[in-house]
Design an enzyme around this catalytic site. Structure first.
Site: not given
Ligand code: NAP
Ligand code: 8YV
Length: 313
Positions: A279, A261, A152-155, A230, A256, A175, A232
């Site tokens: 992705h 990958e 439960l972070g930004r996304i 969505i 996704d 955590r 990793r």
């Molecule tokens: P964020 O705000 O840092 O949120 C990450 C969340 O993960 C936090 O709530 C954190 O809470 C939780 N977390 C981290 N380690 C954990 C663990 N061991 N157990 C349980 N929860 C844990 O980041 P965000 O901006 O929301 O982005 C999240 C992730 O989405 C990115 O890091 C990236 O990998 C992925 N993403 C994917 C795409 C795509 O294209 N599919 C695009 C953008 C991002 P705690 O620290 O309290 O545990």
């Molecule tokens: C992108 C991502 O697809 O922001 C992330 O963590 O996985 C995606 O936004 C990737 O970084 C493409 O450059």
């Protein structure tokens, strides 16, 4: 003369155009090998630009002695060796916030597509089965379902807000609990899965989440449960997921991201109860332009001796 920057992977057209207007860009993927890249000046480069998918392993960083900044086009930097970077005074930057809405939208799209069998029904119409084959299998109601979010972070928060349009039953696992959150906290991923119809992974990657969603979590989600990822690919034990889907121990998955990958297990590709995306969660024109802006702002800041706006280490 323009300063030199290295690009570790192909970049979006907007980022490419903006970088090439300001800098001399050495494209690593176009060089025959590292020797050629060195001959073109890679050993002098102070900035490396990469993607969240490609990252920057220690083996690459170790070959770039002048490096001071790794600018990631993406919010996730789990593929960058942060330990190596920090211990060698290399700053790492990412692109937070601007992609949050798109990634949350993709989570909702995958929830609806998987539950309502959108992709398999589309294939059913296209292959001429409608009116000939038995009617498609019924879907699963999304409204009033129980939703669990890992991360439960930004996304994760943006997903939860969207889900409030469907249900009041929203829980999460991090955590540690998020102070002031109106959603229910679960101590473990398995506890969350046990109280969810849809389990949505939005946590960051890296060692602390590696294979967090394992066999026990999938069994807790249960035979009516749907998994959405969505975050990793590394967060899910992919062979365990394939087995759980094949055995009917969970009902479906919307994915996704994958462990290796762009390679996707053949078993997943053959499953009608699975929706697959390459992705694409942040892949809209508007967001990719905004991500390019942040990368360029960080690189410009470095070359003008300003603080890096989105430094993570
Ligand atoms: P964020 O705000 O840092 O949120 C990450 C969340 O993960 C936090 O709530 C954190 O809470 C939780 N977390 C981290 N380690 C954990 C663990 N061991 N157990 C349980 N929860 C844990 O980041 P965000 O901006 O929301 O982005 C999240 C992730 O989405 C990115 O890091 C990236 O990998 C992925 N993403 C994917 C795409 C795509 O294209 N599919 C695009 C953008 C991002 P705690 O620290 O309290 O545990
Ligand atoms: C992108 C991502 O697809 O922001 C992330 O963590 O996985 C995606 O936004 C990737 O970084 C493409 O450059």
């Amino acid at each position: 003369m323009k300063p030199l920057v290295i690009a570790a992977a192909p970049l979006s057209p907007w980022l490419t155009a903006r970088l090439e207007a300001r800098y001399r860009v050495l494209w690593l993927h176009q060089a025959a090998d590292m020797d050629q890249a060195m001959a073109e000046g890679a050993d002098q480069a102070e900035v490396l630009i990469t993607t969240g998918i490609h990252g920057a392993a220690a083996e690459l960083l170790a070959q770039l002695p002048a490096l001071k900044v790794v600018a990631v086009h993406g919010v996730g930097y789990d593929k960058v060796d942060l330990g190596y970077a920090s211990s060698h005074n290399i700053a790492v930057t990412n692109t937070p916030d601007v992609l949050t809405d798109d990634v949350a939208d993709m989570a909702l799209a995958l929830i609806l597509a998987t539950a309502r069998r959108i992709a398999s029904n589309d294939r059913f119409v296209r292959n001429g089965s409608w009116g000939i084959a038995p009617i498609p299998q019924l879907g699963r109601k999304v409204s009033d379902a129980r939703f669990g979010i890992i991360g439960l972070g930004r996304i994760g928060n943006a997903i939860a807000k969207r889900l409030e349009g469907f249900s009041t039953n929203i829980a999460y696992h991090n955590r540690k609990p998020v102070p002031g959150s109106r959603y229910t906290f679960a101590n473990t991923a398995a506890e969350l899965a046990n109280m969810s119809d849809f389990l949505i992974v939005a946590a960051s990657g890296g060692t602390s989440t590696e294979r967090l969603v394992d066999d026990s979590v999938l069994n807790a989600l249960g035979s009516d449960g749907i998994l959405i990822n969505i975050g990793r690919g590394s967060t899910i034990d992919e062979p365990a997921l394939v087995a759980a889907l094949a055995d009917g121990r969970i009902a479906g998955a919307g994915l996704d991201v994958f462990t290796d990958e762009p390679s996707v297990p053949a078993e997943l590709m053959a499953m009608e109860q699975v929706v697959l995306q390459p992705h694409q969660a942040s892949a809209t024109i508007q967001t990719r332009i905004a991500m390019a802006d942040i990368v360029v702002t960080n690189v410009d800041a470095y070359f003008s001796d300003q603080p890096l706006p989105t430094k993570v280490n």
